[in-house]
Write an enzyme that holds these catalytic residues in place. Structure first.
Site, mmCIF file in Angstrom:
data_model
loop_
_atom_site.group_PDB
_atom_site.id
_atom_site.type_symbol
_atom_site.label_atom_id
_atom_site.label_comp_id
_atom_site.label_asym_id
_atom_site.label_seq_id
_atom_site.Cartn_x
_atom_site.Cartn_y
_atom_site.Cartn_z
ATOM 1 N N LYS A 80 0.806 -1.203 0.000
ATOM 2 C CA LYS A 80 0.000 0.000 0.000
ATOM 3 C C LYS A 80 0.845 1.262 0.000
ATOM 4 C CE LYS A 80 -3.292 -1.833 3.357
ATOM 5 N NZ LYS A 80 -3.891 -1.479 4.668
ATOM 6 N N GLY A 81 2.073 1.145 0.434
ATOM 7 C CA GLY A 81 2.892 2.325 0.707
ATOM 8 C C GLY A 81 3.033 3.303 -0.443
ATOM 9 N N ASP B 75 7.421 2.579 -2.859
ATOM 10 C CA ASP B 75 7.711 3.632 -1.882
ATOM 11 C C ASP B 75 9.162 3.568 -1.422
ATOM 12 O OD1 ASP B 75 7.233 1.202 -0.642
ATOM 13 O OD2 ASP B 75 5.915 1.988 0.909
ATOM 14 N N ASP C 85 14.174 -1.705 0.604
ATOM 15 C CA ASP C 85 14.868 -1.952 1.859
ATOM 16 C C ASP C 85 15.816 -3.145 1.652
ATOM 17 O OD1 ASP C 85 15.218 -1.690 4.698
ATOM 18 O OD2 ASP C 85 13.718 -3.233 5.045
ATOM 19 N N LYS D 190 17.092 2.315 0.991
ATOM 20 C CA LYS D 190 18.051 2.189 2.089
ATOM 21 C C LYS D 190 19.129 1.209 1.643
ATOM 22 C CE LYS D 190 14.510 2.232 5.717
ATOM 23 N NZ LYS D 190 13.943 1.393 6.780
ATOM 24 N N PHE E 49 13.837 3.622 10.539
ATOM 25 C CA PHE E 49 12.473 3.313 10.124
ATOM 26 C C PHE E 49 11.694 4.609 9.992
ATOM 27 C CE2 PHE E 49 8.269 1.549 9.882
ATOM 28 C CZ PHE E 49 8.500 0.435 9.090
ATOM 29 N N ASP F 255 3.941 3.450 6.385
ATOM 30 C CA ASP F 255 3.297 3.243 7.681
ATOM 31 C C ASP F 255 4.197 2.540 8.679
ATOM 32 O OD1 ASP F 255 3.260 0.653 6.361
ATOM 33 O OD2 ASP F 255 1.937 0.031 7.995
ATOM 34 N N ARG G 10 0.373 6.969 7.627
ATOM 35 C CA ARG G 10 0.442 7.038 6.167
ATOM 36 C C ARG G 10 0.050 8.418 5.648
ATOM 37 N NH1 ARG G 10 1.126 1.882 3.939
ATOM 38 N NH2 ARG G 10 0.117 0.161 5.014
HETATM 39 P P1 IMP Z 1 12.034 -4.986 0.848
HETATM 40 O O1 IMP Z 1 11.486 -6.217 0.231
HETATM 41 O O2 IMP Z 1 12.766 -5.283 2.136
HETATM 42 O O3 IMP Z 1 12.854 -4.147 -0.080
HETATM 43 O O4 IMP Z 1 10.778 -4.245 1.389
HETATM 44 C C1 IMP Z 1 10.290 -3.088 0.986
HETATM 45 C C2 IMP Z 1 9.004 -2.852 1.755
HETATM 46 O O5 IMP Z 1 9.250 -2.849 3.176
HETATM 47 C C3 IMP Z 1 8.482 -1.485 1.442
HETATM 48 O O6 IMP Z 1 7.622 -1.514 0.333
HETATM 49 C C4 IMP Z 1 7.789 -1.098 2.720
HETATM 50 O O7 IMP Z 1 6.470 -1.568 2.713
HETATM 51 C C5 IMP Z 1 8.540 -1.806 3.800
HETATM 52 N N1 IMP Z 1 9.504 -0.892 4.467
HETATM 53 C C6 IMP Z 1 10.842 -0.984 4.457
HETATM 54 N N2 IMP Z 1 11.411 0.002 5.174
HETATM 55 C C7 IMP Z 1 10.404 0.753 5.651
HETATM 56 C C8 IMP Z 1 10.343 1.946 6.469
HETATM 57 O O8 IMP Z 1 11.359 2.513 6.907
HETATM 58 N N3 IMP Z 1 9.106 2.409 6.738
HETATM 59 C C9 IMP Z 1 7.963 1.821 6.278
HETATM 60 N N4 IMP Z 1 7.965 0.724 5.505
HETATM 61 C C10 IMP Z 1 9.173 0.183 5.201
HETATM 62 MG MG MG Z 2 5.546 -1.299 0.552
#
Ligand code: IMP
Ligand code: MG
Length: 176
Positions: free
Chosen positions: A44-45, A101, A104, A132, A153, A160, A166
């Site tokens: 949703k982000g 969004d 990570d 990140k 974070f 969120d 959000r």
């Molecule tokens: P990845 O698969 O670890 O790259 O995950 C990315 C997802 O983790 C993003 O789409 C967010 O939903 C969530 N996420 C990662 N870091 C944050 C943060 O600092 N705040 C909020 N959501 C985050």
């Molecule tokens: Mg997300």
């Protein structure tokens, strides 16, 4: 009452975000000046970012969403992804721009892209507002990245923490 997560300092102001979205749109407009472009937001982000971004694009934009879940619901994302809500369009032969969004660990996109490529789109690129890089578990770089941020974070502008914050128009750090 209320939520247990405390808001910390502002990391990116409304003005900084809006300037960056404009810049990202300029790059995307240069690469896709016309023709059809399927912008696929990863829920949703992404919802605030997508709505601001698409209003600055020149191509024949169609907006779609996909929802993917990673296991775990808190501040750590881990493991294998699952498509929770799939696209309701056939992307074969289409140019797809995934809008995220934040990247990570890199797990979500590095697993989602091969799944989408099986559907034979003409191309798949990724635009992320935030990244990140120090948190990567798998190597992944987006085609368009707004801001590289430290390992904190963050919430706001669609992002969120336990579904809270959000709606903030800026991006702030959660205090731990
Ligand atoms: P990845 O698969 O670890 O790259 O995950 C990315 C997802 O983790 C993003 O789409 C967010 O939903 C969530 N996420 C990662 N870091 C944050 C943060 O600092 N705040 C909020 N959501 C985050
Ligand atoms: Mg997300």
């Amino acid at each position: 009452m209320g939520n247990p997560y405390k808001l910390g300092r502002t990391l990116l102001t409304e003005e900084e975000i809006s300037q960056k979205v404009k810049e990202l749109a300029e790059y995307i407009n240069r690469d896709y000046p016309d023709g059809e472009l399927l912008v696929v937001g990863i829920l949703k982000g992404c919802f605030v970012f997508v709505s601001d971004l698409v209003r600055k694009l020149n191509a024949d934009v169609k907006v779609h969403f996909i929802q993917v879940s990673s296991y775990g619901d808190g501040t750590v994302s881990s493991g294998k992804i699952q498509i929770k809500k799939d696209l309701d369009v056939d992307i074969a032969g289409k140019h797809v721009l995934l809008a995220e969004d934040i990247i990570d660990s890199g797990n979500t996109l590095s697993q989602l892209i091969p799944l989408l490529k099986e559907r034979r789109p003409a191309s798949v690129k990724v635009c992320t507002l935030l990244s990140k890089p120090s948190r990567r578990q798998v190597e992944f770089e987006a085609d368009y990245t707004g801001f590289e941020i430290p390992d904190e974070f963050i919430v706001g502008y669609g992002l969120d923490c336990g579904e809270a914050y959000r709606q903030l128009p800026y991006i702030a750090v959660i205090e731990s």
